[in-house]
Design an enzyme around this catalytic site. Structure first.
Site, PDB file in Angstrom:
ATOM      1  N   LYS A  63       4.840  25.049 -11.494  1.00  0.00           N
ATOM      2  CA  LYS A  63       4.755  26.433 -11.992  1.00  0.00           C
ATOM      3  C   LYS A  63       4.153  26.433 -13.403  1.00  0.00           C
ATOM      4  O   LYS A  63       3.247  27.201 -13.694  1.00  0.00           O
ATOM      5  CB  LYS A  63       6.143  27.054 -12.047  1.00  0.00           C
ATOM      6  CG  LYS A  63       6.218  28.321 -12.899  1.00  0.00           C
ATOM      7  CD  LYS A  63       7.605  28.861 -13.079  1.00  0.00           C
ATOM      8  CE  LYS A  63       8.439  28.268 -14.157  1.00  0.00           C
ATOM      9  NZ  LYS A  63       8.283  28.855 -15.507  1.00  0.00           N
ATOM     10  N   ASN A  64       4.613  25.528 -14.254  1.00  0.00           N
ATOM     11  CA  ASN A  64       4.206  25.574 -15.664  1.00  0.00           C
ATOM     12  C   ASN A  64       2.804  25.037 -15.897  1.00  0.00           C
ATOM     13  O   ASN A  64       2.233  25.253 -16.959  1.00  0.00           O
ATOM     14  CB  ASN A  64       5.232  24.838 -16.533  1.00  0.00           C
ATOM     15  CG  ASN A  64       6.511  25.656 -16.668  1.00  0.00           C
ATOM     16  OD1 ASN A  64       6.578  26.803 -16.218  1.00  0.00           O
ATOM     17  ND2 ASN A  64       7.537  25.049 -17.229  1.00  0.00           N
ATOM     18  N   CYS A  74      14.426  36.105 -24.684  1.00  0.00           N
ATOM     19  CA  CYS A  74      15.079  35.889 -23.394  1.00  0.00           C
ATOM     20  C   CYS A  74      16.366  35.118 -23.661  1.00  0.00           C
ATOM     21  O   CYS A  74      16.664  34.720 -24.779  1.00  0.00           O
ATOM     22  CB  CYS A  74      14.159  35.135 -22.445  1.00  0.00           C
ATOM     23  SG  CYS A  74      13.811  33.492 -22.984  1.00  0.00           S
ATOM     24  N   ARG A  89      11.909  33.838 -28.768  1.00  0.00           N
ATOM     25  CA  ARG A  89      10.656  33.269 -28.261  1.00  0.00           C
ATOM     26  C   ARG A  89       9.474  33.792 -29.082  1.00  0.00           C
ATOM     27  O   ARG A  89       8.700  34.606 -28.641  1.00  0.00           O
ATOM     28  CB  ARG A  89      10.473  33.618 -26.775  1.00  0.00           C
ATOM     29  CG  ARG A  89      11.605  33.246 -25.850  1.00  0.00           C
ATOM     30  CD  ARG A  89      11.835  31.743 -25.765  1.00  0.00           C
ATOM     31  NE  ARG A  89      10.738  31.008 -25.180  1.00  0.00           N
ATOM     32  CZ  ARG A  89      10.599  30.809 -23.872  1.00  0.00           C
ATOM     33  NH1 ARG A  89      11.440  31.358 -23.040  1.00  0.00           N
ATOM     34  NH2 ARG A  89       9.587  30.115 -23.401  1.00  0.00           N
ATOM     35  N   ASP A 118      13.818  21.649 -20.295  1.00  0.00           N
ATOM     36  CA  ASP A 118      13.956  22.306 -18.991  1.00  0.00           C
ATOM     37  C   ASP A 118      14.818  21.515 -18.019  1.00  0.00           C
ATOM     38  O   ASP A 118      15.066  21.967 -16.905  1.00  0.00           O
ATOM     39  CB  ASP A 118      12.573  22.528 -18.347  1.00  0.00           C
ATOM     40  CG  ASP A 118      11.755  23.514 -19.127  1.00  0.00           C
ATOM     41  OD1 ASP A 118      10.542  23.598 -18.888  1.00  0.00           O
ATOM     42  OD2 ASP A 118      12.319  24.199 -20.003  1.00  0.00           O
ATOM     43  N   ARG A 154      11.935  32.734  -9.666  1.00  0.00           N
ATOM     44  CA  ARG A 154      10.804  32.748 -10.610  1.00  0.00           C
ATOM     45  C   ARG A 154      10.091  31.404 -10.595  1.00  0.00           C
ATOM     46  O   ARG A 154       8.902  31.320 -10.853  1.00  0.00           O
ATOM     47  CB  ARG A 154      11.299  33.000 -12.046  1.00  0.00           C
ATOM     48  CG  ARG A 154      11.900  34.350 -12.266  1.00  0.00           C
ATOM     49  CD  ARG A 154      12.150  34.550 -13.726  1.00  0.00           C
ATOM     50  NE  ARG A 154      10.898  34.462 -14.460  1.00  0.00           N
ATOM     51  CZ  ARG A 154      10.600  35.231 -15.495  1.00  0.00           C
ATOM     52  NH1 ARG A 154      11.476  36.118 -15.925  1.00  0.00           N
ATOM     53  NH2 ARG A 154       9.461  35.120 -16.128  1.00  0.00           N
TER      54      ARG A 154
HETATM   55  C1  EPZ Z   1       6.943  26.242 -22.220  1.00  0.00           C
HETATM   56  O1  EPZ Z   1       7.318  27.449 -22.860  1.00  0.00           O
HETATM   57  C2  EPZ Z   1       7.580  26.279 -20.843  1.00  0.00           C
HETATM   58  N1  EPZ Z   1       7.099  27.452 -20.108  1.00  0.00           N
HETATM   59  C3  EPZ Z   1       9.099  26.363 -20.956  1.00  0.00           C
HETATM   60  O2  EPZ Z   1       9.639  26.271 -19.645  1.00  0.00           O
HETATM   61  C4  EPZ Z   1       9.584  25.151 -21.761  1.00  0.00           C
HETATM   62  O3  EPZ Z   1      10.995  25.244 -21.938  1.00  0.00           O
HETATM   63  C5  EPZ Z   1       8.891  25.130 -23.133  1.00  0.00           C
HETATM   64  O4  EPZ Z   1       7.451  25.114 -22.949  1.00  0.00           O
HETATM   65  C6  EPZ Z   1       9.276  23.898 -23.949  1.00  0.00           C
HETATM   66  O5  EPZ Z   1       8.939  22.738 -23.249  1.00  0.00           O
HETATM   67  C7  EPZ Z   1       5.877  27.397 -19.529  1.00  0.00           C
HETATM   68  O6  EPZ Z   1       5.174  26.413 -19.614  1.00  0.00           O
HETATM   69  C8  EPZ Z   1       5.465  28.611 -18.758  1.00  0.00           C
HETATM   70  P1  EPZ Z   1       7.046  26.449 -26.652  1.00  0.00           P
HETATM   71  P2  EPZ Z   1       6.615  27.863 -24.263  1.00  0.00           P
HETATM   72  O7  EPZ Z   1       6.061  27.350 -27.262  1.00  0.00           O
HETATM   73  O8  EPZ Z   1       5.274  27.286 -24.349  1.00  0.00           O
HETATM   74  C9  EPZ Z   1       8.999  27.619 -30.759  1.00  0.00           C
HETATM   75  C10 EPZ Z   1      10.888  26.972 -17.780  1.00  0.00           C
HETATM   76  O9  EPZ Z   1      12.109  26.883 -17.623  1.00  0.00           O
HETATM   77  N2  EPZ Z   1       7.816  28.465 -30.934  1.00  0.00           N
HETATM   78  O10 EPZ Z   1       6.648  25.028 -26.381  1.00  0.00           O
HETATM   79  O11 EPZ Z   1       6.788  29.318 -24.419  1.00  0.00           O
HETATM   80  C11 EPZ Z   1       9.892  28.093 -29.623  1.00  0.00           C
HETATM   81  O12 EPZ Z   1      10.806  29.086 -30.077  1.00  0.00           O
HETATM   82  C12 EPZ Z   1      10.330  27.423 -19.116  1.00  0.00           C
HETATM   83  O13 EPZ Z   1      10.021  26.652 -16.923  1.00  0.00           O
HETATM   84  C13 EPZ Z   1       7.585  29.048 -32.185  1.00  0.00           C
HETATM   85  O14 EPZ Z   1       8.367  28.878 -33.125  1.00  0.00           O
HETATM   86  O15 EPZ Z   1       7.567  27.104 -25.307  1.00  0.00           O
HETATM   87  C14 EPZ Z   1      10.600  26.827 -29.222  1.00  0.00           C
HETATM   88  O16 EPZ Z   1      11.692  26.604 -30.098  1.00  0.00           O
HETATM   89  C15 EPZ Z   1      11.422  27.936 -20.043  1.00  0.00           C
HETATM   90  N3  EPZ Z   1       6.485  29.826 -32.351  1.00  0.00           N
HETATM   91  C16 EPZ Z   1       9.555  25.742 -29.450  1.00  0.00           C
HETATM   92  O17 EPZ Z   1       8.584  26.322 -30.344  1.00  0.00           O
HETATM   93  C17 EPZ Z   1       5.572  30.032 -31.332  1.00  0.00           C
HETATM   94  O18 EPZ Z   1       4.563  30.734 -31.568  1.00  0.00           O
HETATM   95  C18 EPZ Z   1       8.834  25.299 -28.194  1.00  0.00           C
HETATM   96  O19 EPZ Z   1       8.397  26.472 -27.536  1.00  0.00           O
HETATM   97  C19 EPZ Z   1       5.814  29.434 -30.086  1.00  0.00           C
HETATM   98  C20 EPZ Z   1       6.936  28.647 -29.905  1.00  0.00           C
END
Ligand code: EPZ
Length: 425
Positions: A22-23, A115, A120, A310, A402
């Site tokens: 999915k990701n 969420c 996020r 995850d 999802r």
């Molecule tokens: C991806 O989300 C995945 N989703 C998430 O999987 C996964 O948990 C996450 O990466 C971390 O590995 C998809 O790929 C669709 P991040 P993403 O930006 O990219 C902070 C699932 O269960 N951050 O890597 O949205 C954020 O708050 C989902 O399949 C900022 O501060 O996550 C977090 O603490 C849930 N500013 C960290 O970085 C930003 O602009 C990592 O988030 C963006 C993120």
């Protein structure tokens, strides 16, 4: 809303095929916006998140065809307005921003909500696009991103307070492929899903090097062509079923269509917890058998190649009945412990404090009606239900749908006693 009834106590056995990721699929589907030529993408899982993305692409003007895992997309005549009513349902919609700005010089996308797993933010996404020269305004909950003069390549460090950003890296990479000159992404995410996106883009004619490392270099090109790509297996689905094999089978289960090199952290932790994990020669099939002296252990999540955030909820469900004490710390989403309250209702002994869960293994969980909250927390409740005495009713099943393709069918194939109760629409 559908519910899942999980009758505990049955030992899983047999084998299933793991679906496409999915990701990996979500940013790859969004990347179809970067070309007017047709792209064909195989092994896209039929889950609600990929369906939402296809709805967004259609609403942006793409021609979209989908049949049994294969998706055909032609983004010949598109516009930059992503529809709020769909975008608000799925945070990953933000990965249409980069391609839209690169292709049209403009993107209007609603600001995603938070969420249950925590705040996020998208500051790093916007930092990346602004770094290439885009301008960002917010108006009525929408982000209006413009780059009338086109995007110019630059060196940009994307590190945030919790480390790299996966979708932020994806967005910047997709914007940079059509930018003028060279873009260097420092502190890039190196998850396998980012590598799969880079492979997809390169097959369209992009020039990306270093995907899978913290430094990605993108040489902008004038346009991209069509391609035919197969999405990598879903390593989180595979890890979830690996945990099922460790906690709810006597003789073990086998998972096909996996990639050993993408399951190293889950494998190491299962072995450390006393279970048996055996891959075949090709590394595309794995058998998991419960150890005879399982124990708890410590997990600290980290950006890839560290232990995936995850996967921590699923391991917490396993540790709930593993002898000893386990400590699970989530450094990426410190609030991602919604599943613990529900597991406690099933008799687990878990204390959540300041970004960590301390689990004292108990002999037996007992069934209870529980509430799914986010995708991976819901999977943890299913795992606990397989082990619990009695029948566990999991409400709000849409959270699981999802990201887990036909989870009830796969569990039935492994001999689990589960029933999907169709809710009223
Ligand atoms: C991806 O989300 C995945 N989703 C998430 O999987 C996964 O948990 C996450 O990466 C971390 O590995 C998809 O790929 C669709 P991040 P993403 O930006 O990219 C902070 C699932 O269960 N951050 O890597 O949205 C954020 O708050 C989902 O399949 C900022 O501060 O996550 C977090 O603490 C849930 N500013 C960290 O970085 C930003 O602009 C990592 O988030 C963006 C993120």
């Amino acid at each position: 809303m559908d519910k899942l009834l999980v009758h505990g106590g049955t030992s899983l056995s047999g084998a299933i095929n793991i679906s496409g990721s999915k990701n990996a699929s979500l940013p790859i589907l969004a990347a179809a916006l970067l070309t007017e030529k047709q792209v064909i993408i195989e092994r896209v899982p039929d889950v609600s998140d990929t369906n939402y993305m296809l709805q967004i692409l259609s609403a942006l003007g793409c021609e979209v065809e989908r049949y049994s895992g294969t998706v055909k997309i032609t983004a010949a005549n598109i516009h930059p307005e992503a529809p709020y009513e769909i975008v608000r349902k799925m945070r990953a919609s933000i990965c249409v921003m980069g391609p839209l700005v690169a292709r049209l010089g403009k993107a209007n996308v609603s600001i995603p909500g938070g969420c249950v797993i925590g705040d996020r933010p998208i500051d790093l996404h916007l930092k990346g696009l602004q770094g290439l020269g885009a301008e960002v305004d917010t108006e009525g909950g929408n982000m209006c991103i413009t780059a009338e003069k086109g995007l110019i390549g630059k060196e940009i460090d994307l590190r945030g307070k919790h480390g790299p950003t996966v979708l932020g890296t994806d967005n910047l990479m997709m914007a940079a492929v059509l930018a003028e000159g060279t873009t260097i992404i420092e502190s890039a995410a190196c998850e396998p899903e980012v590598v799969d996106l880079a492979d997809f883009l390169n097959s369209m004619g992009a020039q990306i090097e270093g995907a899978g490392t913290r430094r990605i270099t993108i040489q902008g090109v004038r346009s991209l062509g069509g391609t035919h790509h197969t999405v990598i297996p879903d390593r989180i689905e595979a890890g979830t079923f690996m945990v099922a094999g460790a906690m709810a089978s006597e003789d073990g289960i086998t998972l096909n269509r996996v990639r050993e090199d993408q399951l190293t952290e889950a494998t190491h932790k299962l072995i450390e917890a006393g279970h048996l994990v055996t891959f075949n020669e090709a590394g595309n099939s794995v058998t998991i058998q419960p150890g005879d002296q399982p124990s708890g252990c410590a997990i600290t999540t980290a950006p890839h190649p560290g232990f995936p955030t995850d996967m921590q909820a699923q391991f917490t469900a396993m540790f709930a009945t593993s002898p000893g004490i386990s400590v699970i710390e989530d450094t990426i989403f410190p609030q991602r412990f919604m599943h613990c309250a529900e597991l406690t209702r099933m008799g687990a002994n878990i204390n959540v404090d300041n970004g960590s869960a301390i689990v004292h293994g108990v002999d037996q969980l007992s069934a209870a009606p529980v509430m799914a909250s986010d995708l991976r927390a819901s999977a943890a409740l299913v795992l606990a239900g397989l082990r619990a005495k009695g029948s566990t009713e999991i409400n709000r099943l849409y959270h699981i749908d999802r990201g887990y393709e036909m989870i009830d069918e796969k569990l039935l194939q492994l001999g689990a006693k589960v029933e999907r109760l169709r809710g009223s629409i």
